[in-house]
Design a protein around this motif. Structure first.
Motif, PDB file in Angstrom:
ATOM      1  N   SER A  55       3.733  -1.567   7.033  1.00 22.77           N
ATOM      2  CA  SER A  55       4.927  -1.999   7.684  1.00 22.77           C
ATOM      3  C   SER A  55       5.565  -0.664   7.770  1.00 22.77           C
ATOM      4  CB  SER A  55       5.909  -2.797   6.790  1.00 22.77           C
ATOM      5  OG  SER A  55       5.911  -2.572   5.447  1.00 22.77           O
ATOM      6  N   GLN A  56       5.208   0.301   7.170  1.00 24.38           N
ATOM      7  CA  GLN A  56       5.612   1.684   7.685  1.00 24.38           C
ATOM      8  C   GLN A  56       5.621   2.095   9.269  1.00 24.38           C
ATOM      9  OE1 GLN A  56       7.058   3.615   5.626  1.00 24.38           O
ATOM     10  NE2 GLN A  56       7.879   5.217   6.932  1.00 24.38           N
ATOM     11  N   GLN A  57       4.441   1.804   9.820  1.00 29.14           N
ATOM     12  CA  GLN A  57       4.394   1.966  11.171  1.00 29.14           C
ATOM     13  C   GLN A  57       5.629   1.151  11.988  1.00 29.14           C
ATOM     14  OE1 GLN A  57       1.352   0.823  13.778  1.00 29.14           O
ATOM     15  NE2 GLN A  57       1.663   2.456  15.076  1.00 29.14           N
ATOM     16  N   LEU A  98      20.991  -3.278  11.013  1.00 29.43           N
ATOM     17  CA  LEU A  98      20.923  -3.333   9.716  1.00 29.43           C
ATOM     18  C   LEU A  98      19.594  -3.318   8.946  1.00 29.43           C
ATOM     19  CD1 LEU A  98      22.288  -3.634   6.821  1.00 29.43           C
ATOM     20  CD2 LEU A  98      22.255  -6.167   7.166  1.00 29.43           C
ATOM     21  N   TYR A  99      19.372  -2.356   8.110  1.00 28.96           N
ATOM     22  CA  TYR A  99      17.873  -2.304   7.271  1.00 28.96           C
ATOM     23  C   TYR A  99      18.265  -2.905   5.976  1.00 28.96           C
ATOM     24  CZ  TYR A  99      14.009  -0.688   5.029  1.00 28.96           C
ATOM     25  OH  TYR A  99      12.950  -0.584   4.025  1.00 28.96           O
ATOM     26  N   THR A 100      17.591  -4.009   5.783  1.00 29.51           N
ATOM     27  CA  THR A 100      17.477  -4.478   4.486  1.00 29.51           C
ATOM     28  C   THR A 100      16.307  -5.012   3.625  1.00 29.51           C
ATOM     29  OG1 THR A 100      18.754  -6.547   3.177  1.00 29.51           O
ATOM     30  CG2 THR A 100      17.943  -6.812   5.450  1.00 29.51           C
ATOM     31  N   VAL A 101      16.129  -4.935   2.464  1.00 29.78           N
ATOM     32  CA  VAL A 101      15.105  -5.243   1.757  1.00 29.78           C
ATOM     33  C   VAL A 101      15.413  -6.440   0.797  1.00 29.78           C
ATOM     34  CG1 VAL A 101      12.890  -4.683   0.212  1.00 29.78           C
ATOM     35  CG2 VAL A 101      13.847  -3.022   1.755  1.00 29.78           C
ATOM     36  N   PRO A 102      15.683  -7.717   1.369  1.00 32.49           N
ATOM     37  CA  PRO A 102      16.364  -8.720   0.509  1.00 32.49           C
ATOM     38  C   PRO A 102      15.582  -9.009  -0.833  1.00 32.49           C
ATOM     39  CG  PRO A 102      15.645  -9.370   2.848  1.00 32.49           C
ATOM     40  CD  PRO A 102      15.188  -8.203   2.567  1.00 32.49           C
ATOM     41  N   HIS A 105      14.089  -5.441  -4.489  1.00 35.24           N
ATOM     42  CA  HIS A 105      14.442  -4.339  -3.624  1.00 35.24           C
ATOM     43  C   HIS A 105      13.499  -3.028  -4.218  1.00 35.24           C
ATOM     44  CE1 HIS A 105      17.072  -1.119  -1.870  1.00 35.24           C
ATOM     45  NE2 HIS A 105      17.204  -1.828  -1.000  1.00 35.24           N
ATOM     46  N   ASN A 106      13.331  -2.055  -3.232  1.00 39.96           N
ATOM     47  CA  ASN A 106      12.681  -0.700  -3.480  1.00 39.96           C
ATOM     48  C   ASN A 106      13.907   0.259  -2.889  1.00 39.96           C
ATOM     49  OD1 ASN A 106      11.501   1.459  -3.804  1.00 39.96           O
ATOM     50  ND2 ASN A 106       9.748   0.970  -2.277  1.00 39.96           N
ATOM     51  N   PRO A 107      14.424   0.632  -3.983  1.00 31.77           N
ATOM     52  CA  PRO A 107      14.292   1.098  -5.316  1.00 31.77           C
ATOM     53  C   PRO A 107      15.175   0.181  -6.279  1.00 31.77           C
ATOM     54  CG  PRO A 107      15.682   2.706  -4.464  1.00 31.77           C
ATOM     55  CD  PRO A 107      15.605   1.809  -3.543  1.00 31.77           C
ATOM     56  N   SER A 114      -0.213  -4.617   2.096  1.00 23.52           N
ATOM     57  CA  SER A 114      -0.171  -3.548   1.058  1.00 23.52           C
ATOM     58  C   SER A 114      -0.031  -3.932  -0.128  1.00 23.52           C
ATOM     59  CB  SER A 114       0.582  -2.609   1.466  1.00 23.52           C
ATOM     60  OG  SER A 114       0.218  -1.723   2.570  1.00 23.52           O
ATOM     61  N   LYS A 115       0.775  -4.813  -0.702  1.00 19.36           N
ATOM     62  CA  LYS A 115       1.130  -5.506  -2.192  1.00 19.36           C
ATOM     63  C   LYS A 115       0.225  -6.876  -2.347  1.00 19.36           C
ATOM     64  CE  LYS A 115       3.958  -1.831  -1.369  1.00 19.36           C
ATOM     65  NZ  LYS A 115       3.907  -0.362  -1.933  1.00 19.36           N
ATOM     66  N   THR A 116       0.181  -7.440  -1.484  1.00 18.07           N
ATOM     67  CA  THR A 116      -0.709  -8.876  -1.647  1.00 18.07           C
ATOM     68  C   THR A 116      -2.153  -8.842  -1.550  1.00 18.07           C
ATOM     69  OG1 THR A 116      -0.113  -9.522   0.525  1.00 18.07           O
ATOM     70  CG2 THR A 116       1.431 -10.197  -1.280  1.00 18.07           C
ATOM     71  N   PHE A 152       8.073  -4.298  -7.970  1.00 18.38           N
ATOM     72  CA  PHE A 152       7.749  -3.048  -8.588  1.00 18.38           C
ATOM     73  C   PHE A 152       8.511  -2.323  -9.515  1.00 18.38           C
ATOM     74  CE2 PHE A 152       3.610  -2.170  -5.851  1.00 18.38           C
ATOM     75  CZ  PHE A 152       3.246  -3.630  -6.093  1.00 18.38           C
ATOM     76  N   TYR A 153       9.919  -2.459  -9.128  1.00 16.99           N
ATOM     77  CA  TYR A 153      10.789  -1.471  -9.425  1.00 16.99           C
ATOM     78  C   TYR A 153      11.921  -1.926 -10.413  1.00 16.99           C
ATOM     79  CZ  TYR A 153       8.559   0.214  -5.540  1.00 16.99           C
ATOM     80  OH  TYR A 153       7.475   0.452  -4.420  1.00 16.99           O
ATOM     81  N   VAL A 154      12.393  -0.894 -11.407  1.00 18.33           N
ATOM     82  CA  VAL A 154      13.580  -0.912 -12.041  1.00 18.33           C
ATOM     83  C   VAL A 154      14.366   0.458 -11.950  1.00 18.33           C
ATOM     84  CG1 VAL A 154      14.507  -0.717 -14.455  1.00 18.33           C
ATOM     85  CG2 VAL A 154      12.589  -1.985 -14.079  1.00 18.33           C
TER      86      VAL A 154
HETATM   87  C1  LIG Z   1      10.387  -1.560   1.140  1.00 17.60           C
HETATM   88  C2  LIG Z   1       8.966  -1.027   1.686  1.00 17.60           C
HETATM   89  N1  LIG Z   1       8.975  -1.080   3.056  1.00 17.60           N
HETATM   90  C3  LIG Z   1       7.950  -0.460   3.528  1.00 17.60           C
HETATM   91  C4  LIG Z   1       6.715  -0.214   2.774  1.00 17.60           C
HETATM   92  C5  LIG Z   1       5.506   0.507   3.525  1.00 17.60           C
HETATM   93  O1  LIG Z   1       4.296  -0.404   2.937  1.00 17.60           O
HETATM   94  P1  LIG Z   1       3.123  -0.069   3.977  1.00 17.60           P
HETATM   95  O2  LIG Z   1       3.297   0.807   5.003  1.00 17.60           O
HETATM   96  O3  LIG Z   1       1.989  -0.064   2.987  1.00 17.60           O
HETATM   97  O4  LIG Z   1       3.094  -1.674   4.433  1.00 17.60           O
HETATM   98  C6  LIG Z   1       6.952   0.000   1.277  1.00 17.60           C
HETATM   99  C7  LIG Z   1       6.082   0.771   0.577  1.00 17.60           C
HETATM  100  O5  LIG Z   1       6.149   0.924  -0.652  1.00 17.60           O
HETATM  101  C8  LIG Z   1       8.207  -0.479   0.664  1.00 17.60           C
HETATM  102  O6  LIG Z   1       8.329  -0.492  -0.516  1.00 17.60           O
END
Ligand SMILES: Cc1ncc(COP(=O)(O)O)c(C=O)c1O
Length: 426
Positions: free
Chosen positions: A117-119, A188-192, A195-197, A255-257, A344-346
């Motif tokens: 998802s980074q790309q 708006l960028y959100t990680v619902p 959340h990281n971090p 990446s995580k699954t 993964f995160y606290v």
């Molecule tokens: C919130 C979030 N978005 C995107 C990524 C990117 O993941 P990847 O490029 O491995 O799919 C990470 C990786 O830790 C993440 O925590």
């Protein structure tokens, strides 16, 4: 070094002779806090609560190895060939089945496969951000997203969260202030989820409100969801995209699954945005790795992938429990932390006058690593916080890492009391 052997370039060059020649956007490209930490944190004597690596050793590696061998033997001609920039059609079909677990109705045509998802974040930044454009993002935000936005010279405006995730009133206020400054945010960028971090999850009752605000304001939502299937209690939360297929771009990843090393993720977007993403991907990489895509497709077709997600969930739950238990037993008064229900995160808040960035060298000397909160804010604030990642170390190592960290914090408190608080990082 043997005679005749050249020194590596990294050791030879102290001054960059091209420094005046880079594009302006390259100036904003600096190593993240995490990148600088990785080399140190990898040393075996250090308990690393820093990098967010998934525990891929929990995969059935022999079975995956056999599967990859068979893939090449039976379909090597396509696995080792170019494909389209949108991505393998069979994989996109299977991605729809994965997303169904989060109630996202999607058609394979709406999906663009990406290199993690980074790309997808980079491609979105590439098609949306002109220098100085405003992006709204949670406070704190995923460091890799901030890096992608910085590379395109965005101006990130952070929006406050609490234990229930993004605060709707804070979002309204950020939109109001952006408008008052004569600007309009691009998205708006959100990680619902998990959340990281910050480790928090957007409460069900807030999801409609956030969507309603964004719809009213015509604000595109980028929903980044790497951890949604790694919840420890009950069913996955309903994705924002499930309730709005016009105003939400959804990002997913294997990446995580499954495995971070295959570098396969995806974006689901309204048709016009999807088309731009495909064009941007084409100019970046022509197409993504067919080998990686067919590996994931084969994995989803022939392996018990849902069972494997359960295995990961149980493993991470045990590590989350070990983390929370160690924190509550050992942390000195004045520390506070979030209690993640997945992922993964606290997110640890340090006592008054203790700074996570200035404390880090002493933590490393005490053989424990974490990521200072400063990496998760575009303006470098966040020094009161540290991100602890529990996905990789075994539970006993986590307890030992927390014990070392607690002792370092205790020493910082003593230093603060003797000499005054650490200076706030800018
Ligand atoms: C919130 C979030 N978005 C995107 C990524 C990117 O993941 P990847 O490029 O491995 O799919 C990470 C990786 O830790 C993440 O925590």
């Amino acid at each position: 070094m043997t005679p005749g052997q050249q020194q590596p370039a990294s050791q030879r060059q102290r001054v960059d002779p091209y420094v005046g020649q880079y594009a302006e956007r390259a100036v904003g490209m600096v190593a993240s806090e995490i990148r600088a930490l990785f080399a140190v944190a990898a040393r075996p004597e250090i308990v690393s609560l820093a990098g967010g690596s998934p525990y891929v050793a929990a995969l059935p590696l022999d079975a995956v190895g056999d599967m990859v061998g068979q893939l090449i033997a039976s379909r090597g001609e396509s696995a080792l060939q170019y494909c389209t920039a949108q991505g393998d059609a069979g994989l996109r079909e299977r991605i729809c089945a994965v997303m169904a677990l989060e109630e996202i109705p999607a058609h394979p045509d709406e999906i663009v496969v990406t290199v993690g998802s980074q790309q997808a974040l980079d491609l979105l930044a590439r098609i949306f951000i002109d220098p100085g454009d405003v992006i709204l993002a949670e406070a704190p935000s995923y460091v890799g997203a901030l890096g992608a936005f910085a590379a395109y010279q965005a101006s990130v405006v952070h929006v406050a969260m609490d234990d229930d995730g993004l605060i709707p009133e804070a979002l309204e206020e950020a939109i109001r202030q952006t408008a008052a400054a004569g600007r309009r945010a691009k998205f708006l960028y959100t990680v619902p989820n998990f959340h990281n971090p910050a480790g928090v999850t957007l409460a069900a009752g807030r999801r409609h409100r956030i969507l309603g605000i964004c719809q009213r304001e015509g604000l595109l939502v980028v929903e980044d969801n790497p951890y949604g299937l790694l919840g420890f209690d009950g069913e996955p939360m309903r994705a924002l995209r499930a309730d709005d297929d016009e105003g939400v771009v959804y990002l997913g990843t294997f990446s995580k699954t499954f495995a971070a090393g295959v570098r396969v993720g995806w974006a689901v977007a309204p048709p016009a945005i999807r088309d731009k993403l495909i064009l941007a991907a084409e100019s970046a990489v022509l197409c993504h790795s067919s080998f990686a895509q067919l590996t994931v497709r084969e994995y989803l077709t022939t392996q018990p992938w849902q069972e494997q997600i359960k295995t990961f969930r149980e493993l991470y739950r045990e590590r989350r429990d070990a983390t929370l238990s160690a924190l509550s037993r050992m942390m000195p008064p004045g520390c506070h932390w979030t209690r993640p229900a997945g992922g993964f995160y606290v997110w640890l808040r340090l006592p008054d006058g203790v700074n996570a960035k200035t404390m880090l060298p002493r933590a490393i000397s005490s053989r424990v690593a974490y990521v200072p909160g400063t990496g998760f804010y575009a303006d470098g604030s966040g020094g009161r916080h540290a991100r602890l990642c529990y996905s990789f170390p075994e539970p006993a190592r986590i307890s030992e890492g927390v014990r070392r960290l607690a002792s370092v914090i205790q020493t910082e408190i003593q230093l603060r009391d003797d000499f005054g608080p650490a200076a706030e990082t800018p």
